[in-house]
Design an enzyme around this catalytic site. Structure first.
Site, PDB file in Angstrom:
ATOM      1  CG  HIS A  53      -1.050  14.925   0.302  1.00 15.95           C
ATOM      2  ND1 HIS A  53      -1.384  14.872  -0.629  1.00 15.95           N
ATOM      3  CD2 HIS A  53      -1.155  14.109   1.551  1.00 15.95           C
ATOM      4  CE1 HIS A  53      -2.538  13.874  -0.498  1.00 15.95           C
ATOM      5  NE2 HIS A  53      -2.510  13.508   1.031  1.00 15.95           N
TER       6      HIS A  53
ATOM      7  NE  ARG B 228       0.013  11.381  -3.298  1.00 19.52           N
ATOM      8  CZ  ARG B 228      -0.881  10.665  -2.345  1.00 19.52           C
ATOM      9  NH1 ARG B 228      -1.907  10.023  -3.013  1.00 19.52           N
ATOM     10  NH2 ARG B 228      -1.047  10.971  -1.466  1.00 19.52           N
TER      11      ARG B 228
ATOM     12  CG  HIS C 254      -6.463   2.425   4.969  1.00 21.38           C
ATOM     13  ND1 HIS C 254      -7.905   1.767   5.058  1.00 21.38           N
ATOM     14  CD2 HIS C 254      -6.003   2.909   3.767  1.00 21.38           C
ATOM     15  CE1 HIS C 254      -8.323   2.573   3.934  1.00 21.38           C
ATOM     16  NE2 HIS C 254      -6.983   2.974   3.424  1.00 21.38           N
TER      17      HIS C 254
ATOM     18  CG  HIS D 140     -10.420   3.479   1.188  1.00 22.10           C
ATOM     19  ND1 HIS D 140      -9.719   4.370   1.918  1.00 22.10           N
ATOM     20  CD2 HIS D 140     -12.197   3.652   1.813  1.00 22.10           C
ATOM     21  CE1 HIS D 140     -10.435   5.227   2.134  1.00 22.10           C
ATOM     22  NE2 HIS D 140     -11.395   5.298   1.998  1.00 22.10           N
TER      23      HIS D 140
ATOM     24  CG  ASN E   6      -4.565   7.808  -4.946  1.00 22.24           C
ATOM     25  OD1 ASN E   6      -3.607   7.120  -5.000  1.00 22.24           O
ATOM     26  ND2 ASN E   6      -4.975   7.992  -3.944  1.00 22.24           N
TER      27      ASN E   6
ATOM     28  CG  ASP F 152      -6.441   2.889  -0.896  1.00 20.83           C
ATOM     29  OD1 ASP F 152      -6.619   2.575  -0.123  1.00 20.83           O
ATOM     30  OD2 ASP F 152      -5.231   3.663  -1.117  1.00 20.83           O
TER      31      ASP F 152
ATOM     32  CG  HIS G   7      -1.864   0.785   0.854  1.00 25.70           C
ATOM     33  ND1 HIS G   7      -3.600   0.911   1.464  1.00 25.70           N
ATOM     34  CD2 HIS G   7      -2.206   2.173   0.814  1.00 25.70           C
ATOM     35  CE1 HIS G   7      -4.012   1.568   1.228  1.00 25.70           C
ATOM     36  NE2 HIS G   7      -3.506   2.643   1.059  1.00 25.70           N
TER      37      HIS G   7
ATOM     38  CG  ASN H 199     -10.025   8.124   4.562  1.00 27.84           C
ATOM     39  OD1 ASN H 199     -11.402   8.321   5.581  1.00 27.84           O
ATOM     40  ND2 ASN H 199     -10.824   8.095   3.912  1.00 27.84           N
TER      41      ASN H 199
ATOM     42  CG  ASP I  70      -2.758   4.720   3.393  1.00 26.28           C
ATOM     43  OD1 ASP I  70      -2.555   5.051   2.181  1.00 26.28           O
ATOM     44  OD2 ASP I  70      -3.768   4.775   3.768  1.00 26.28           O
TER      45      ASP I  70
END
Lengths: 331, 443
Positions: free
Chosen positions: B313, B61, B236, B178, B91, B151, B57, B282, B309
């Protein structure tokens, strides 16, 4: 006290100091010349990310009566609507020499973040952050309650007294109310007992761990003989059926109707025989959470609340700014 | 260039010390007093040898958010953190829902050469939760995708989830869910859940993310997996109630596996009282009782693996109001430290169990043949050497990831990854990145 961010973190002595100072400020506002020179040359910025004319005007009046310069910064029509971050906005205001920033924001915690950051040296006053807290509202409510409570108990002046033994019932949307949260913590600090009355949908999960007594029935809550009843405004966006079926059903079950007003009329401030009081933070939805007769009852303190709001905000600004001024001059 | 390494006196799984000879990408020999004149000697005294960690996981990006992370920088972070394989969630922008995107991510991983990068395919087109993505095309692509996940989003539609579980049976894959009921978390609304719902959220006035929103989806999905006989992985897991459901499902023989993040083992929602968005994630940080239940479940096997996870950012996504801040925390470079602290030093697991949860089981779940292998002669040399006695204060500015959003900033945690061997090459030596393995042809 460097900032005023929440009542949860407000110590008893600080709360009493604000309330006692507010009594002095209230005396000033009843004079013909309603102005003190204490904050001359200092700048108070009202940074409002949410529309709230009442609160902004109250802070503006408070700052001006202390002779501060006031800058109103509204998020609408400013660079904020172009996507400027809170950090950049605050740094801009700081560069312009803000001594205090009064912040109103839809995001819970924004005042605390601002105070914890190195974006500004200004004192931060939380004027309502999301559904977290609205400490000056709770302080003005406490100032209002304390006057009645002290007078009923034969005190010449409310100064130095607290709310020990008082039972306050807060009715309505506890879940989304920053006013309810701030009142809970301050009332507890001042020795009062807090009751809530609301449908289960409007009480937060985890409320059972709060130092308060919950009731689903307003009639049961009134039967517990509160000394003060505080109605919260029902927001229009809650009326769509998601939290309770209809406004009419809300009024029948949780509204201060004329029938329930007759119950409140028999309530007294403790054993004193003086009538219990009704509070509302405004603006009211007459006919929803409070009937017209209840709103206009001699037991209501709604206009006193507004007047006390200015006095409390004067006290807060005075204590935050004149104290920091003294510290600076000593260093 | 040296291709042989003789590691002397390291303790496999923390057990009695051995010498390890690494040659031509495999563990050529293991035993006492090994000799190899052509090999570079690495003093492994005091170090523990473990199979390279495998993260099911990870968010890399790229493509689309190269300001947050790239496959290159995320791969470096993986090597520094002791991971010899990572699985990049879908994602990205564009979403990894076609053979073209998963092949791009796979190729970027091979070119980077710091760790093995396996793209995860989206379950639904555009992660929109409406129609199946081309799962077969991604499975047959050069990336050979076996793991599919939306996810960041839950596959909310029960019928679509059923079809996805059925469909991946035909391509020998599995679905990683998820688990988040979108209605119970008011997802996509102005009132979207911001933190764990409970006494802390009640006081902070932040909309709550109820534990039941996770548990209801896990309960539904284990029943679906049972009904159609498919493989399901739960991303998660964050609540004690989820652990109860998983325990029941496993006892019943349902093909479900589960992961937990290092941060959910260590941190609780009390931290949100700071309103520092570095703690926004999350699923959200839960309560002390939840972290205890998760630790026990991981020790006993109800939870199978650690998944980081890792969610880097850029600064501005975290330096703002809580409600506006992005969700997620970095994790690749702190996983060893957090898990050692929460699981090993508490006596809940030993280093052999650590190897299972960080390497053996995740490799088995995906179906890797050359990752997560026993440290034994003839096995692929995807291994790490860690110093369990080391201790350091977490400083995100020292991380290879572009993300600085580590929730462990300023905390002193045990353990240090000293060496990472990828296919027999030390991509990390003395805790410093060396050079990538660029000649790799892949699995």
């Amino acid at each position: 006290m460097r900032h005023l961010l929440s009542t949860a973190e407000l110590a008893y002595d600080d709360a009493l100091r604000i309330l006692d100072t507010a009594e002095e400020m209230a005396a000033v506002t009843s004079r013909e010349v309603k102005k003190l020179p204490t904050l001359r040359g200092r700048t108070v910025v009202n940074l409002f990310y949410e529309d709230s004319t009442r609160t902004r005007v109250s802070f503006e009046a408070a700052a001006k009566r202390l002779s501060a310069d006031v800058v109103n910064f509204s998020a609408k029509g400013s660079s904020v609507s172009k996507g400027e971050s809170l950090k950049d906005t605050v740094q801009t205001l700081d560069a312009m020499g803000a001594d205090a920033i009064v912040i109103r924001h839809s995001a819970a915690g924004s005042a605390a973040q601002l105070a914890a950051s190195d974006w500004s040296e200004a004192a931060v006053v939380n004027a309502g952050d999301g559904t977290h807290e609205h400490p000056t509202q709770a302080l003005l409510d406490a100032l209002t309650l304390r006057r009645d409570w002290a007078a009923a108990h034969g005190q010449d002046s409310p100064r130095g007294t607290d709310l020990a033994g008082m039972k306050v019932l807060i009715v309505g949307d506890i879940l989304h109310s920053r006013v309810a949260r701030s009142n809970l913590w301050l009332l507890r600090t001042l020795g009062a007992e807090v009751h809530f009355a609301a449908p289960a949908t409007l009480l937060p999960q985890g409320v059972e761990q709060w130092p308060a007594t919950g009731h689903y029935s307003l009639d049961d809550a009134l039967a517990a003989a509160p000394d003060a009843v505080m109605l919260l405004r029902v927001q229009a966006e809650r009326m769509g059926g998601a939290f309770f079926p209809t406004a009419a059903e809300y009024t029948r079950r949780w509204g201060l109707t004329d029938e329930r007003l007759s119950v409140v009329e028999k309530l007294t401030l403790g054993e004193t025989g003086k009538p219990a009081v009704i509070l509302h933070p405004g603006p009211m939805n007459r006919g929803v959470e409070i009937s017209a007769a209840a709103a206009d009852s001699p037991q209501t303190r709604i206009t006193e609340q507004v007047a006390n709001g200015v006095a409390v905000r004067m006290a807060v600004l005075h204590l935050l700014l004149s104290q920091s001024h003294q510290e600076e001059s000593h260093s | 260039m040296t291709t042989s390494y003789l590691i002397t006196g390291a303790k496999p799984y923390g057990e009695p010390a051995q010498d390890l000879l690494i040659r031509d990408g495999v563990i050529a020999d293991i035993g006492q007093n090994l000799q190899a004149d052509d090999a570079e000697v690495i003093d492994g005294t005091g170090l523990i040898a473990l199979p390279g960690m495998v993260d099911l996981h990870t968010h890399l990006r790229e493509p689309g958010r190269e300001d947050a992370e790239t496959v290159e920088t995320g791969s470096r972070a993986a090597a520094k953190g002791g991971f010899t394989a990572v699985h990049a969630m879908a994602n990205s922008s564009p979403v990894a829902d076609t053979a073209g995107v998963v092949e791009q991510v796979y190729r970027l991983g091979v070119e980077a050469g710091w760790t093995e990068v396996y793209p995860v395919g989206a379950v639904t087109r555009g992660l929109a939760g409406e129609s199946l993505a081309e799962l077969g095309a991604m499975a047959e692509s050069a990336a050979a995708v076996r793991m599919f996940s939306d996810d960041g989003h839950c596959v909310t539609n029960a019928q679509l989830m059923r079809r996805a579980l059925e469909y991946v049976k035909t391509i020998d894959g599995f679905i990683a869910q998820h688990a988040q009921d979108t209605d119970l978390t008011a997802w996509g609304t102005d009132n979207a859940a911001q933190m764990n719902e409970g006494s802390v959220s009640a006081t902070l006035g932040l909309p709550g993310w109820p534990s039941v929103a996770e548990e209801a989806i896990i309960a539904r999905d284990v029943l679906l997996a049972d009904y159609v006989g498919a493989k399901l992985h739960i991303c998660h897991v964050s609540t004690a109630g989820s652990v109860e459901i998983l325990r029941w499902a496993k006892a019943r023989g349902i093909q479900v596996t589960a992961e937990v993040t290092p941060h959910h083992l260590m941190l609780t929602d009390e931290l949100v009282a700071t309103y520092n968005p570095v703690y926004k994630v999350n699923p959200p940080l839960r309560t002390e009782a939840d972290t205890q239940a998760l630790r026990e479940a991981l020790a006993e096997g109800t939870i199978d693996v650690i998944g980081t996870d890792h969610a880097p950012h850029p600064e501005q996504a975290k330096e703002c109001e809580w409600a506006q801040a992005a969700m997620g925390m970095t994790g690749l470079e702190t996983a060893l430290n957090a898990v050692q602290h929460a699981m090993v030093e508490t006596g809940l697991i030993n280093w052999r169990r650590f190897a299972e949860i960080t390497s053996t089981r995740p490799a088995e779940i995906y179906g890797h043949q050359h990752q997560g292998q026993e440290i034994a002669a003839g096995q692929s040399a995807n291994i790490i050497l860690i110093d369990p006695a080391a201790s350091k204060t977490i400083t995100p500015e020292q991380h290879a990831s572009k993300g600085r959003n580590s929730p462990f900033r300023g905390i002193e945690l045990p353990g240090e990854v000293r060496y990472t061997f990828l296919a027999g090459q030390p991509v990390l030596a003395q805790a410093e990145l060396t050079q990538p393995v660029t000649e790799r042809t892949g699995a």
